[in-house]
Design an enzyme around this catalytic site. Structure first.
Site, short mmCIF file in Angstrom:
data_model
loop_
_atom_site.label_atom_id
_atom_site.label_comp_id
_atom_site.label_asym_id
_atom_site.label_seq_id
_atom_site.Cartn_x
_atom_site.Cartn_y
_atom_site.Cartn_z
N LYS A 196 45.40 -87.24 -57.86
CA LYS A 196 46.76 -87.68 -57.52
C LYS A 196 47.46 -86.57 -56.75
O LYS A 196 47.34 -85.39 -57.08
CB LYS A 196 47.53 -88.05 -58.79
CG LYS A 196 46.97 -89.32 -59.45
CD LYS A 196 47.87 -89.84 -60.53
CE LYS A 196 47.20 -90.99 -61.30
NZ LYS A 196 47.43 -92.31 -60.73
N HIS A 200 40.43 -89.32 -62.37
CA HIS A 200 41.17 -89.65 -61.14
C HIS A 200 42.57 -89.05 -61.13
O HIS A 200 43.18 -88.93 -60.07
CB HIS A 200 41.18 -91.15 -60.87
CG HIS A 200 42.14 -91.95 -61.69
ND1 HIS A 200 41.89 -92.31 -62.98
CD2 HIS A 200 43.37 -92.44 -61.40
CE1 HIS A 200 42.91 -93.01 -63.44
NE2 HIS A 200 43.83 -93.11 -62.51
N LYS A 223 34.97 -91.69 -66.63
CA LYS A 223 35.37 -91.43 -68.00
C LYS A 223 35.47 -92.75 -68.75
O LYS A 223 35.61 -93.77 -68.09
CB LYS A 223 36.71 -90.71 -68.02
CG LYS A 223 37.84 -91.52 -67.35
CD LYS A 223 39.14 -91.41 -68.06
CE LYS A 223 39.33 -92.40 -69.15
NZ LYS A 223 39.87 -93.71 -68.75
N GLU A 262 52.86 -96.67 -69.32
CA GLU A 262 52.44 -97.85 -68.57
C GLU A 262 53.14 -99.08 -69.13
O GLU A 262 53.41 -99.15 -70.33
CB GLU A 262 50.93 -98.04 -68.70
CG GLU A 262 50.12 -96.91 -68.11
CD GLU A 262 48.63 -97.19 -68.20
OE1 GLU A 262 48.08 -97.68 -67.21
OE2 GLU A 262 48.05 -96.95 -69.26
N ASP A 271 41.17 -92.81 -74.27
CA ASP A 271 41.32 -93.41 -72.94
C ASP A 271 42.18 -92.54 -72.01
O ASP A 271 41.94 -92.49 -70.81
CB ASP A 271 41.98 -94.80 -73.10
CG ASP A 271 42.05 -95.58 -71.79
OD1 ASP A 271 41.00 -95.72 -71.15
OD2 ASP A 271 43.15 -96.03 -71.42
N HIS A 309 42.74 -87.46 -68.93
CA HIS A 309 43.83 -87.30 -67.96
C HIS A 309 44.92 -86.33 -68.43
O HIS A 309 45.33 -85.43 -67.71
CB HIS A 309 44.53 -88.64 -67.68
CG HIS A 309 43.60 -89.72 -67.20
ND1 HIS A 309 42.55 -89.47 -66.36
CD2 HIS A 309 43.58 -91.06 -67.43
CE1 HIS A 309 41.92 -90.61 -66.10
NE2 HIS A 309 42.52 -91.58 -66.74
C1 BG6 Z 1 42.45 -95.24 -66.75
C2 BG6 Z 1 42.57 -95.84 -68.12
O1 BG6 Z 1 41.61 -94.12 -66.79
O2 BG6 Z 1 43.72 -94.87 -66.25
C3 BG6 Z 1 43.50 -97.02 -68.09
O3 BG6 Z 1 41.30 -96.24 -68.61
C4 BG6 Z 1 44.82 -96.65 -67.44
O4 BG6 Z 1 43.74 -97.52 -69.41
C5 BG6 Z 1 44.60 -95.95 -66.11
O5 BG6 Z 1 45.56 -97.84 -67.25
C6 BG6 Z 1 45.90 -95.43 -65.55
O6 BG6 Z 1 45.68 -94.97 -64.24
P1 BG6 Z 1 46.87 -94.94 -63.18
O7 BG6 Z 1 46.27 -94.26 -61.99
O8 BG6 Z 1 47.24 -96.36 -62.94
O9 BG6 Z 1 47.98 -94.18 -63.82
#
Ligand code: BG6
Length: 481
Positions: free
Chosen positions: A174, A170, A140, A208, A227, A232
């Protein structure tokens, strides 16, 4: 169990995702004995590197995971080729290399900018690498709107058929997200309550602490909605909201998710300012250190890209009518936490006197990270004499405590699902399109609005308007701190 022998080719092999996520995930699977000895992992990028140069680069990223001897054995299975998707050079040799193990499953992982997907797939097709047990993985974001996603999907579709195409998100890999399926459909307890009659609202937070740092170039063209939300967060929303599928067959699950996406109510020019809040971080303090603001990192003070979004989504169907789904995500927030909160309606009538304390909502909290687990907040009597005092406490299950194992990274599961050819946890083309169809009018609404993203200091929970968004409805963001 060992999977079939495979060759995994990673385009964008020197990139952040490959080095920080994909190779570590593969190394973990190797350590668990899941990677057959004849399998090859090949990084591709334009940089002029050779196998040894690539291994040296990976060694730095992987050395902390395990002792050097095992790492050396793993790296023997890893190689590198320098290729440019827009030039012929090297492609014939590369094709010959892949074809030298014709019985292997072939996975082409496109971890590059989506601008290159079309060219790379074109080359793979020209060289016949779409034949046999070939699969392509698309990272993505797939495009930046419905039109560009369609162009990419059409072009990829001319080379690989849908069953060969794995659109990765992804978050679906999880552990807690998969657990949501099991909690909902493996217990008789929740499903009868899982509707507008009993659920007051749902919150999904993906916070984050990191800023965009060296990803500013990519990020400034994307922003938080493209993003994180379009993919997600909508996928999480689907897992909460979908009807029970009849089985775990890939299409049974994906059909149900698609229905949810198609039922999302439109947010456009007419309501975007009421239903969404955009923010952009400024200098502040994150994890004890002073950090610059987004415009400083980007070197552009005029950017209108959002690094934070909060929004109120609604699903127009019988199960969810009138139940808001509040979504929020951002960079440079006070803590790294991803969770889904299902807040139940209050009891219809209280038998307790006011001095017993207030009755809190029952809340089911699924913690995706860190400290994966599930909590169910219940009202109980505070123990001991001293009258009847109400307390709100969690039934608390931490996966790490309960099972004493480190949770595998999402990519470990998903990469092997591709090798096995199981697309249940991947997005079908129509899901991606439905998600863009919803996101497009939000983006257009912002572009047409005279408002800019609201500034927020790094290390805070976004603009105060995000708090107002939910408090206007008499609700609050879940906070256990
Ligand atoms: C990614 C985004 O898909 O997911 C990032 O492009 C983001 O900006 C990341 O930081 C977060 O993934 P995770 O698994 O660390 O929560």
């Amino acid at each position: 169990p060992l999977v079939e022998p495979f060759d995994l080719v990673i385009f964008g092999g020197t990139g952040d995702l490959a080095v920080r996520k994909l190779l570590p995930a593969l190394f973990h699977r190797f350590l668990d004995g899941q990677i057959p000895a004849s399998s090859r992992i090949i990084g591709i990028a334009r940089e002029a590197l050779d196998d040894d140069g690539y291994r040296a680069l990976l060694r730095q990223a992987l050395v902390g995971i395990c002792d050097a001897a095992k790492l050396d054995v793993f790296l023997q299975q890893v190689g590198y080729r320098s290729l440019d998707a827009r030039k012929d050079d090297g492609w014939a040799d590369f094709a010959a290399l892949i074809k030298s193990q014709p019985e292997h499953v072939r996975v082409f992982y496109l971890s590059t900018s989506p601008d290159l997907f079309v060219d790379i797939c074109g080359r793979l097709g020209e060289h016949g690498l779409n034949q046999g047990k070939s699969r392509v993985v698309l990272e993505k974001p797939i495009g930046r709107d419905l039109d560009s996603a369609n162009r990419i999907n059409d072009a990829v579709g001319r080379v690989f058929n849908e069953s060969q195409t794995f659109r990765i998100d992804h978050y679906l890999g999880k552990e807690t997200v998969q657990n949501l399926l099991v909690l909902r459909f493996g217990n008789a307890l929740f499903e009868p309550l899982w509707n507008a009659g009993h659920i007051d609202h749902v919150q999904i937070t993906v916070a984050e602490t990191v800023g965009v740092g060296h990803r500013a170039g990519y990020y400034d063209h994307a922003g938080a909605l493209r993003d994180m939300v379009q993919n997600h967060m909508l996928q999480l929303l689907c897992m909460v909201a979908m009807e029970p599928p009849s089985s775990l067959e890939p299409d049974a699950v994906r059909d149900e998710k698609l229905k949810v996406l198609n039922s999302l109510k439109v947010i456009d020019d007419s309501n975007v300012n009421q239903l969404t809040v955009r923010g952009q971080y400024r200098a502040g303090v994150a994890e004890g250190a002073s950090v610059p603001g987004y415009p400083d990192e980007l070197g552009d003070t005029k950017s209108n890209t959002e690094t934070f979004v909060a929004l109120k989504a609604e699903i127009g169907n019988w199960r969810w009518a009138g139940v808001p789904f509040y979504l929020r995500t951002g960079k440079r927030l006070p803590s790294r936490v991803s969770e889904i909160v299902v807040a139940f309606k209050p009891v219809p009538h209280s038998i307790f006197s006011a001095d017993s304390g207030t009755l809190a909502q029952n809340r089911l909290v699924l913690r995706l990270q860190p400290d994966e687990g599930v909590k169910l907040w219940l009202t109980i009597k505070h123990p001991g004499p001293g009258g009847l005092r109400l307390r709100n406490v969690p039934l608390d299950m931490s996966f790490a405590e309960a099972f004493g194992v480190q949770q595998p990274d999402a990519y470990e599961r998903l990469l092997l699902d591709v090798v096995r050819g199981n697309p249940t946890l991947f997005m079908r083309r129509d899901e991606v399109e439905a998600a863009w169809r919803w996101a497009g009018p939000v983006l257009a609404g912002w572009a047409n609005s005279s408002e800019s993203p609201r500034p927020y200091a790094a290390g805070t929970w976004g603009p105060s308007a995000a708090v107002a968004l939910i408090e206007r409805d008499g609700r609050t963001w879940h906070d256990e701190s």
